[in-house]
Design a protein around this motif. Structure first.
Motif, PDB file in Angstrom:
ATOM      1  N   GLU A 164      15.029 -50.365  -7.076  1.00 37.37           N
ATOM      2  CA  GLU A 164      14.172 -51.491  -7.452  1.00 37.37           C
ATOM      3  C   GLU A 164      12.917 -51.005  -8.167  1.00 37.37           C
ATOM      4  N   THR A 165      12.304 -49.947  -7.650  1.00 36.60           N
ATOM      5  CA  THR A 165      11.124 -49.389  -8.321  1.00 36.60           C
ATOM      6  C   THR A 165      11.490 -48.842  -9.693  1.00 36.60           C
ATOM      7  N   ALA A 166      12.657 -48.195  -9.789  1.00 34.71           N
ATOM      8  CA  ALA A 166      13.096 -47.660 -11.075  1.00 34.71           C
ATOM      9  C   ALA A 166      13.328 -48.783 -12.078  1.00 34.71           C
ATOM     10  N   PHE A 167      13.931 -49.877 -11.616  1.00 30.00           N
ATOM     11  CA  PHE A 167      14.186 -51.002 -12.516  1.00 30.00           C
ATOM     12  C   PHE A 167      12.875 -51.599 -13.031  1.00 30.00           C
ATOM     13  N   GLU A 168      11.907 -51.770 -12.146  1.00 30.58           N
ATOM     14  CA  GLU A 168      10.620 -52.325 -12.567  1.00 30.58           C
ATOM     15  C   GLU A 168       9.913 -51.391 -13.547  1.00 30.58           C
ATOM     16  N   ALA A 169      10.013 -50.077 -13.336  1.00 28.38           N
ATOM     17  CA  ALA A 169       9.372 -49.126 -14.251  1.00 28.38           C
ATOM     18  C   ALA A 169      10.027 -49.179 -15.629  1.00 28.38           C
ATOM     19  N   TYR A 170      11.359 -49.209 -15.668  1.00 28.46           N
ATOM     20  CA  TYR A 170      12.045 -49.307 -16.962  1.00 28.46           C
ATOM     21  C   TYR A 170      11.724 -50.631 -17.654  1.00 28.46           C
ATOM     22  N   GLU A 171      11.574 -51.681 -16.866  1.00 20.37           N
ATOM     23  CA  GLU A 171      11.238 -52.976 -17.451  1.00 20.37           C
ATOM     24  C   GLU A 171       9.839 -52.944 -18.071  1.00 20.37           C
ATOM     25  N   ASN A 172       8.898 -52.285 -17.414  1.00 21.58           N
ATOM     26  CA  ASN A 172       7.552 -52.142 -17.987  1.00 21.58           C
ATOM     27  C   ASN A 172       7.575 -51.288 -19.250  1.00 21.58           C
ATOM     28  N   ALA A 173       8.422 -50.249 -19.254  1.00 19.28           N
ATOM     29  CA  ALA A 173       8.536 -49.419 -20.448  1.00 19.28           C
ATOM     30  C   ALA A 173       9.097 -50.221 -21.617  1.00 19.28           C
ATOM     31  N   LEU A 174      10.061 -51.109 -21.333  1.00 18.28           N
ATOM     32  CA  LEU A 174      10.622 -51.942 -22.399  1.00 18.28           C
ATOM     33  C   LEU A 174       9.596 -52.910 -22.963  1.00 18.28           C
ATOM     34  N   ARG A 175       8.686 -53.375 -22.127  1.00 20.51           N
ATOM     35  CA  ARG A 175       7.650 -54.274 -22.638  1.00 20.51           C
ATOM     36  C   ARG A 175       6.752 -53.546 -23.637  1.00 20.51           C
ATOM     37  N   GLU A 176       6.535 -52.258 -23.416  1.00 23.67           N
ATOM     38  CA  GLU A 176       5.711 -51.486 -24.336  1.00 23.67           C
ATOM     39  C   GLU A 176       6.442 -51.211 -25.646  1.00 23.67           C
ATOM     40  N   ASP A 177       7.745 -50.950 -25.555  1.00 23.40           N
ATOM     41  CA  ASP A 177       8.517 -50.639 -26.763  1.00 23.40           C
ATOM     42  C   ASP A 177       9.941 -51.175 -26.584  1.00 23.40           C
ATOM     43  N   PRO A 178      10.199 -52.428 -26.955  1.00 25.80           N
ATOM     44  CA  PRO A 178      11.524 -53.021 -26.749  1.00 25.80           C
ATOM     45  C   PRO A 178      12.634 -52.353 -27.549  1.00 25.80           C
ATOM     46  N   ALA A 179      12.303 -51.615 -28.614  1.00 27.12           N
ATOM     47  CA  ALA A 179      13.339 -51.033 -29.468  1.00 27.12           C
ATOM     48  C   ALA A 179      13.769 -49.641 -29.033  1.00 27.12           C
ATOM     49  N   GLU A 180      13.114 -49.059 -28.053  1.00 27.84           N
ATOM     50  CA  GLU A 180      13.447 -47.692 -27.650  1.00 27.84           C
ATOM     51  C   GLU A 180      14.768 -47.673 -26.874  1.00 27.84           C
ATOM     52  N   GLY A 181      15.727 -46.853 -27.350  1.00 28.60           N
ATOM     53  CA  GLY A 181      17.060 -46.820 -26.753  1.00 28.60           C
ATOM     54  C   GLY A 181      17.082 -46.282 -25.335  1.00 28.60           C
ATOM     55  N   ASN A 182      16.301 -45.240 -25.047  1.00 32.34           N
ATOM     56  CA  ASN A 182      16.298 -44.664 -23.696  1.00 32.34           C
ATOM     57  C   ASN A 182      15.794 -45.667 -22.671  1.00 32.34           C
ATOM     58  N   TYR A 183      14.782 -46.456 -23.062  1.00 26.78           N
ATOM     59  CA  TYR A 183      14.270 -47.472 -22.151  1.00 26.78           C
ATOM     60  C   TYR A 183      15.348 -48.515 -21.859  1.00 26.78           C
ATOM     61  N   GLN A 184      16.073 -48.912 -22.896  1.00 25.36           N
ATOM     62  CA  GLN A 184      17.121 -49.920 -22.720  1.00 25.36           C
ATOM     63  C   GLN A 184      18.246 -49.404 -21.824  1.00 25.36           C
ATOM     64  N   ILE A 185      18.637 -48.153 -22.029  1.00 26.39           N
ATOM     65  CA  ILE A 185      19.726 -47.583 -21.221  1.00 26.39           C
ATOM     66  C   ILE A 185      19.319 -47.503 -19.752  1.00 26.39           C
ATOM     67  N   GLY A 186      18.109 -47.021 -19.478  1.00 28.64           N
ATOM     68  CA  GLY A 186      17.644 -46.946 -18.097  1.00 28.64           C
ATOM     69  C   GLY A 186      17.543 -48.312 -17.449  1.00 28.64           C
ATOM     70  N   HIS A 187      17.090 -49.294 -18.225  1.00 26.22           N
ATOM     71  CA  HIS A 187      16.963 -50.656 -17.701  1.00 26.22           C
ATOM     72  C   HIS A 187      18.328 -51.225 -17.332  1.00 26.22           C
ATOM     73  N   ARG A 188      19.310 -51.035 -18.189  1.00 27.72           N
ATOM     74  CA  ARG A 188      20.652 -51.555 -17.908  1.00 27.72           C
ATOM     75  C   ARG A 188      21.317 -50.795 -16.766  1.00 27.72           C
ATOM     76  N   ARG A 189      21.059 -49.498 -16.680  1.00 26.80           N
ATOM     77  CA  ARG A 189      21.699 -48.681 -15.646  1.00 26.80           C
ATOM     78  C   ARG A 189      21.227 -49.060 -14.247  1.00 26.80           C
ATOM     79  N   THR A 190      19.987 -49.430 -14.091  1.00 25.92           N
ATOM     80  CA  THR A 190      19.436 -49.721 -12.760  1.00 25.92           C
ATOM     81  C   THR A 190      19.467 -51.199 -12.413  1.00 25.92           C
ATOM     82  N   ARG A 191      19.835 -52.049 -13.362  1.00 24.96           N
ATOM     83  CA  ARG A 191      19.814 -53.495 -13.097  1.00 24.96           C
ATOM     84  C   ARG A 191      20.788 -53.863 -11.983  1.00 24.96           C
ATOM     85  N   PHE A 192      22.019 -53.370 -12.058  1.00 22.26           N
ATOM     86  CA  PHE A 192      23.031 -53.732 -11.063  1.00 22.26           C
ATOM     87  C   PHE A 192      22.644 -53.243  -9.668  1.00 22.26           C
ATOM     88  N   GLU A 193      22.207 -51.981  -9.577  1.00 21.50           N
ATOM     89  CA  GLU A 193      21.865 -51.421  -8.266  1.00 21.50           C
ATOM     90  C   GLU A 193      20.671 -52.142  -7.654  1.00 21.50           C
TER      91      GLU A 193
END
Length: 422
Positions: free
Chosen positions: A51-80
């Motif tokens: 949950e903490t990892a998902f929130e951190a990746y979500e905050n990173a996406l808000r800073e840069d929505p186009a960054e691929g690594n941020y998107q991958i981390g966000h999708r990877r932790t969403r289900f868990e």
């Protein structure tokens, strides 16, 4: 012509200058703040805090929505992260905290909108809250946490639990030190035994009392043994009605059918391989025990028996004797690779066997049939036409086998096992 070229070059330079001034500044692929959130997400993910990892990746996406690594981390932790919140919400609901559980289920849905489980649990929890409001009564925490399916299962278990088992006789004293009565009728015998052990005796109103009286002399016995003795002597049938009351009536087929307790038991057979075997066992049990209600369930290799306590006990004993594993033979085979020279040496060693010929290190002997004219390993020419595979024997001494296996040039290629069942 030259002036035209100069004018064209000047216009071109002017256009390039204007475009350069009007173009927006280049967008950086990453920001320092986004990288900080991304690093925090990786750290939480490695620690299993989804949950903490998902929130951190979500905050990173808000800073840069186009960054691929941020998107991958966000999708990877969403289900868990969604699964963790669903699990926490289910525990809250089981504790009777329906409102908090509903809030947590909704958070799980916001975390992972593709979760069908979150949608299902939200509907189920809302239905439980609506049902509670319709009843108008405040339930306890344990009852509030039961889903409709769990409530139905609990009601079914309570109904099964209310089914009364066969009563067990619990007298004040099971030991009968001495019981001596001469020329007494049936009622006096049973009532006296009841007073000695502290139990009540109830007689069948339709009981036909024997015309003759009986004499009883019992010492150092139990209540059950004394009752069985009286039943055999007077040809009466008894059964417990409660922990301190017994019922007495005539011992015949009609009365036993009306009053004798029946039990039901399921037996699962472990060594049945076909429906035919199950049916054969069922027929044998039914014939020996004379039990009428005996059924087979082929899908589970099970037998259902309903009858008296003694009949079902006999069925269990017979099934234990019949449900035995089949006899098996296990043959160990060793495949060894060795040199041809070593094989010749073994053949030379085997050639010392009397009355046999050797081929590639294997001793082949001929054993005439019992009662034939030949003796030992000798055969008459007239017996050659009657030879069969049973007249030959192959001899490989264990010492030679150990020698082959200990040879440095020999290699064991395979060690299969052949299993044969009867």
């Amino acid at each position: 012509m030259i002036g035209f070229n100069r004018l064209t070059v000047g216009q071109t330079l002017a256009c390039l200058l204007v475009l350069t001034l009007l173009a927006p500044p280049p967008v950086q692929a990453k920001t320092r703040k986004g990288d900080k959130f991304y690093a925090a997400g990786k750290k939480a993910e490695n620690a299993g805090d989804w949950e903490t990892a998902f929130e951190a990746y979500e905050n990173a996406l808000r800073e840069d929505p186009a960054e691929g690594n941020y998107q991958i981390g966000h999708r990877r932790t969403r289900f868990e992260a969604g699964a963790r919140r669903i699990d926490r919400a289910q525990k809250l609901r089981a504790a009777g905290k329906l409102e908090e559980a509903l809030t947590e289920f909704e958070r799980a849905f916001l975390t992972d909108p593709s979760s069908a489980i979150a949608i299902q649990e939200i509907k189920r929890t809302k239905a439980m809250l609506d049902a509670e409001r319709r009843k108008g009564t405040k339930l306890g925490p344990e009852e509030r946490g039961l889903t409709p399916v769990e409530s139905a299962r609990r009601e079914s278990e309570e109904k099964i639990g209310r089914i009364q088992a066969a009563p067990e006789l619990k007298p004040l004293s099971r030991q009968v030190t001495s019981l001596k009565m001469n020329n007494q009728n049936v009622r006096v015998l049973y009532e006296t035994l009841g007073k000695l052990t502290g139990i009540n005796v109830v007689f069948d109103p339709e009981m036909q009392q024997p015309s003759k009286n009986f004499t009883v002399d019992l010492t150092n016995t139990t209540l059950e043994d004394a009752l069985e003795h009286l039943s055999t002597l007077t040809k009466m049938f008894w059964k417990p009605l409660s922990s301190n009351t017994i019922f007495i009536t005539n011992d015949n087929v009609t009365k036993r059918r009306d009053y004798e307790e029946n039990v039901v038991k399921v037996f699962y057979l472990q060594n049945i391989t076909s429906v035919q075997e199950l049916n054969e066992i069922s027929v044998a049990i039914r014939s020996v025990t004379e039990i009428r209600r005996l059924f087979t369930y082929n899908a589970q290799n099970a037998i259902l028996a309903r009858g008296t306590v003694d009949q079902v006990a006999l069925v269990e004993k017979l099934l234990q004797d019949l449900d035995k594993p089949k006899a098996e033979v296990l043959v160990d085979v060793i495949v060894i690779e060795t040199s041809r020279g070593r094989t010749r040496e073994l053949a030379s060693a085997l050639s010392t066997t009397t009355g046999s010929s050797t081929t590639n290190g294997i001793s082949v002997g001929v054993t005439p049939a019992l009662g034939s004219a030949g003796t030992g390993n000798t055969l008459r020419l007239t017996e050659l036409t009657s030879l069969s595979a049973g007249d030959f024997a192959i001899n490989l001494p264990s010492a030679i086998l150990r020698a082959v296996m200990s040879d440095s040039n020999a290699k064991v290629r395979q060690t299969p096992q052949v299993r044969a069942a009867d």
